[in-house]
Design a protein around this motif. Structure first.
Motif, PDB file in Angstrom:
ATOM      1  N   MET A 141      -4.907  -6.250 -45.451  1.00 32.83           N
ATOM      2  CA  MET A 141      -4.851  -6.769 -44.065  1.00 32.83           C
ATOM      3  C   MET A 141      -5.768  -7.990 -43.944  1.00 32.83           C
ATOM      4  O   MET A 141      -6.866  -7.989 -44.491  1.00 32.83           O
ATOM      5  N   SER A 142      -5.317  -8.996 -43.263  1.00 35.53           N
ATOM      6  CA  SER A 142      -6.125 -10.212 -43.144  1.00 35.53           C
ATOM      7  C   SER A 142      -7.309  -9.979 -42.217  1.00 35.53           C
ATOM      8  O   SER A 142      -7.325  -9.035 -41.427  1.00 35.53           O
ATOM      9  N   GLN A 143      -8.294 -10.868 -42.316  1.00 35.78           N
ATOM     10  CA  GLN A 143      -9.470 -10.772 -41.462  1.00 35.78           C
ATOM     11  C   GLN A 143      -9.084 -10.841 -39.988  1.00 35.78           C
ATOM     12  O   GLN A 143      -9.580 -10.080 -39.158  1.00 35.78           O
ATOM     13  N   LEU A 144      -8.151 -11.754 -39.685  1.00 37.02           N
ATOM     14  CA  LEU A 144      -7.702 -11.921 -38.297  1.00 37.02           C
ATOM     15  C   LEU A 144      -7.137 -10.604 -37.755  1.00 37.02           C
ATOM     16  O   LEU A 144      -7.486 -10.157 -36.664  1.00 37.02           O
ATOM     17  N   LEU A 145      -6.270  -9.986 -38.548  1.00 37.30           N
ATOM     18  CA  LEU A 145      -5.635  -8.748 -38.112  1.00 37.30           C
ATOM     19  C   LEU A 145      -6.675  -7.628 -37.980  1.00 37.30           C
ATOM     20  O   LEU A 145      -6.661  -6.845 -37.037  1.00 37.30           O
ATOM     21  N   ARG A 197      -7.509  -5.765 -34.565  1.00 38.77           N
ATOM     22  CA  ARG A 197      -7.453  -4.307 -34.456  1.00 38.77           C
ATOM     23  C   ARG A 197      -8.733  -3.748 -33.846  1.00 38.77           C
ATOM     24  O   ARG A 197      -8.725  -2.786 -33.097  1.00 38.77           O
ATOM     25  N   GLU A 198      -9.841  -4.374 -34.189  1.00 39.72           N
ATOM     26  CA  GLU A 198     -11.118  -3.854 -33.715  1.00 39.72           C
ATOM     27  C   GLU A 198     -11.376  -4.202 -32.247  1.00 39.72           C
ATOM     28  O   GLU A 198     -11.872  -3.372 -31.492  1.00 39.72           O
ATOM     29  N   PHE A 199     -11.013  -5.409 -31.838  1.00 37.27           N
ATOM     30  CA  PHE A 199     -11.469  -5.871 -30.518  1.00 37.27           C
ATOM     31  C   PHE A 199     -10.397  -6.012 -29.440  1.00 37.27           C
ATOM     32  O   PHE A 199     -10.722  -6.078 -28.268  1.00 37.27           O
ATOM     33  N   LEU A 200      -9.136  -6.123 -29.831  1.00 34.11           N
ATOM     34  CA  LEU A 200      -8.121  -6.524 -28.860  1.00 34.11           C
ATOM     35  C   LEU A 200      -7.245  -5.378 -28.374  1.00 34.11           C
ATOM     36  O   LEU A 200      -7.070  -4.388 -29.057  1.00 34.11           O
ATOM     37  N   TRP A 201      -6.675  -5.593 -27.192  1.00 34.88           N
ATOM     38  CA  TRP A 201      -5.735  -4.664 -26.581  1.00 34.88           C
ATOM     39  C   TRP A 201      -4.610  -5.532 -26.039  1.00 34.88           C
ATOM     40  O   TRP A 201      -4.833  -6.356 -25.145  1.00 34.88           O
ATOM     41  N   HIS A 202      -3.398  -5.376 -26.596  1.00 34.12           N
ATOM     42  CA  HIS A 202      -2.307  -6.307 -26.283  1.00 34.12           C
ATOM     43  C   HIS A 202      -1.432  -5.825 -25.130  1.00 34.12           C
ATOM     44  O   HIS A 202      -1.343  -4.621 -24.874  1.00 34.12           O
ATOM     45  N   GLU A 248      -0.740   0.524 -28.985  1.00 31.89           N
ATOM     46  CA  GLU A 248      -1.465   0.057 -30.163  1.00 31.89           C
ATOM     47  C   GLU A 248      -1.371   1.027 -31.339  1.00 31.89           C
ATOM     48  O   GLU A 248      -1.415   0.623 -32.491  1.00 31.89           O
ATOM     49  N   LYS A 249      -1.227   2.310 -31.033  1.00 26.20           N
ATOM     50  CA  LYS A 249      -1.209   3.283 -32.137  1.00 26.20           C
ATOM     51  C   LYS A 249       0.006   3.109 -33.046  1.00 26.20           C
ATOM     52  O   LYS A 249      -0.086   3.267 -34.263  1.00 26.20           O
ATOM     53  N   THR A 250       1.156   2.799 -32.427  1.00 27.04           N
ATOM     54  CA  THR A 250       2.372   2.684 -33.240  1.00 27.04           C
ATOM     55  C   THR A 250       2.748   1.232 -33.521  1.00 27.04           C
ATOM     56  O   THR A 250       3.780   0.956 -34.114  1.00 27.04           O
ATOM     57  N   ASN A 251       1.902   0.315 -33.096  1.00 24.14           N
ATOM     58  CA  ASN A 251       2.196  -1.112 -33.271  1.00 24.14           C
ATOM     59  C   ASN A 251       1.900  -1.531 -34.707  1.00 24.14           C
ATOM     60  O   ASN A 251       0.754  -1.767 -35.064  1.00 24.14           O
ATOM     61  N   THR A 252       2.957  -1.617 -35.518  1.00 21.12           N
ATOM     62  CA  THR A 252       2.711  -1.871 -36.941  1.00 21.12           C
ATOM     63  C   THR A 252       3.032  -3.291 -37.377  1.00 21.12           C
ATOM     64  O   THR A 252       2.603  -3.722 -38.431  1.00 21.12           O
ATOM     65  N   ASN A 253       3.825  -4.024 -36.587  1.00 20.38           N
ATOM     66  CA  ASN A 253       4.070  -5.391 -37.070  1.00 20.38           C
ATOM     67  C   ASN A 253       3.565  -6.471 -36.126  1.00 20.38           C
ATOM     68  O   ASN A 253       4.310  -7.159 -35.469  1.00 20.38           O
ATOM     69  N   GLN A 254       2.260  -6.560 -36.086  1.00 17.23           N
ATOM     70  CA  GLN A 254       1.578  -7.581 -35.313  1.00 17.23           C
ATOM     71  C   GLN A 254       1.666  -8.908 -36.061  1.00 17.23           C
ATOM     72  O   GLN A 254       1.270  -9.000 -37.203  1.00 17.23           O
TER      73      GLN A 254
END
Ligand SMILES: *Cc1c(COP(=O)(O)O)cnc(C)c1O
Length: 432
Positions: free
Chosen positions: A1-5, A9-14, A19-25
């Motif tokens: 996983m890239s640093q951005l991703l 994952r750590e800080f954002l809420w889209h 978010e739990k099932t969101n696999t292709n960001q």
């Protein structure tokens, strides 16, 4: 996983995301014209114009420059008690493309606020006019008008806001008789008749208690690109006008040539009292919105009496950078190259809509208006289809069982044809 991703994952809420099932960001690094590029340089065609906002492609140089230039002149100023050139210039330009009757412009930041303002204006309009029992709103089944409380209340059947139902104000709801290519004429007429009958019985009972009716003219966006005939809207408006009910057209999605004309109202022979604009207003660069009203609405607030003032405003009302972007976007929209492109997209959509409709039973309820094309597929394949399209370099999002294409106007004819052919091939591939 890239640093951005990782950091995301750590800080954002889209938005609109489990978010739990969101696999292709997607990790989007840049954009250019109709294309977006991810961290690895993979190219995606933005077939949904980044949530219906983008008109002239990503990073359009003229709009970028207009914003930069304005930011060196005046970035922002309070809009109560002050005005500025970008706001006035923009409204003067838009005025030339609107029916004469729509002539007073109120700024805000997004589609939901534009709607919220329209509802508050309609409600206070009646109070200012001494009619204190006009409290009801009329809306349509599946209508979507935004995510703030007033907007949610009039979107009560969209399915997006069920958790909040108890907190909504009361609406009376009418069916939305949407149709598609190949549907039998008899069916359409029957659906329209049922809806109009619902409307007239609501009006009989509550007509004099209704403040306003709100609708998405010609096509409901978020509930799945559901198209009605212009004549139906005309009939609706004719009926409600008998009770002096204010008519609000939510053109947040339909504005700026999405339906093939500047506004959806240009297809129909009625003029609403209030319209809401946002999404395409700045070409997709800045959050900005307008609620535009007829003079008689404005006049109900124009008074020596302080209580009649419309007490509403946002910190960034009429932000000059947004206005500068909108002016430049308007200029680009009106030039002949853009107009030609829009007409080409409309024509292609008509052709492909018929092709899709005759293709396989897997593609259902094909419909198209202007630069929008949509169809339904079975719910069992839709997620897979969106994923396969993404892998093939096409950014799409589904709405329920609906796939829709709503591209930036700068997309080339060839690219759009290729996308349609690729989508069509993927559907066949998946459904074998
Ligand atoms: C998107 C949309 C809204 C809400 O706009 P936001 O900018 O997302 O708040 C309102 N009405 C319609 C018809 C829309 O499509």
């Amino acid at each position: 996983m890239s640093q951005l991703l990782n950091d995301d994952r750590e800080f954002l809420w889209h938005p609109f995301t489990q978010e739990k099932t969101n696999t292709n960001q997607l990790c989007i690094k840049s954009g250019n014209g109709p294309h977006l590029f991810d961290e690895n340089g993979k190219q995606y065609t933005d077939l949904i114009s980044s949530w219906w906002t983008n008109l002239h492609g990503h990073c359009n140089q003229a709009i970028a420059n207009a914003i930069f230039k304005q930011s060196n002149i005046l970035e922002h100023v309070i809009f109560a008690g002050a005005t500025h050139f970008p706001a006035v210039d923009l409204c003067k330009k838009l005025k030339t493309k609107l029916p004469n009757e729509l002539c007073k412009f109120f700024f805000s930041d997004n589609g939901s606020t534009a709607v919220e303002i329209s509802l508050k204006m309609a409600y206070q309009f009646w109070r200012n006019s001494g009619q204190f029992d006009r409290k009801l709103f009329l809306n349509f089944n599946g209508g979507y008008h935004g995510d703030t409380f007033g907007a949610m209340s009039v979107s009560n059947t969209s399915g997006y806001h069920n958790h909040f139902n108890d907190l909504f104000f009361e609406c009376k709801t009418v069916d939305w008789p949407y149709t598609w290519i190949g549907e039998e004429h008899k069916n359409i007429e029957e659906k329209e008749k049922i809806a109009l009958n619902q409307l007239s019985s609501i009006l009989c009972k509550y007509g004099k208690s209704v403040a306003a009716i709100i609708l998405e003219p010609l096509i409901q966006g978020a509930s799945g690109m559901r198209i009605v005939r212009g004549n139906f809207i005309e009939q609706v408006v004719k009926q409600v006008r008998k009770y002096d009910i204010l008519v609000i057209f939510d053109e947040v999605m339909t504005g700026f040539f999405r339906t093939g004309k500047m506004f959806a109202l240009d297809h129909i022979s009625v003029i609403p009292d209030i319209i809401c604009l946002s999404k395409g207003l700045t070409g997709g660069f800045m959050p900005l919105a307008l609620t535009v009203v007829q003079k008689h609405v404005y006049d109900a607030f124009y008074s020596q009496e302080k209580e009649k003032t419309f007490l509403h405003g946002h910190s960034y009302t009429a932000n000059p950078l947004g206005c500068a972007a909108a002016i430049e976007s308007f200029n680009i929209l009106m030039n002949s190259d853009t107009q030609n492109n829009i007409q080409k997209i409309c024509k292609l959509n008509q052709e492909f809509a018929i092709k899709f409709a005759n293709k396989t039973p897997i593609i259902m309820k094909v419909r198209s208006i202007g630069t929008i094309l949509a169809f339904d597929v079975d719910h069992t394949i839709i997620d897979m289809l969106v994923l396969k399209c993404l892998e093939a370099g096409m950014l799409l999002r589904s709405l329920g069982c609906t796939i829709y294409i709503l591209p930036p106007y700068c997309i080339s004819e060839n690219e759009l044809i290729m996308c349609y052919e690729k989508i069509s091939a993927l559907i066949e591939q998946i459904s074998i």
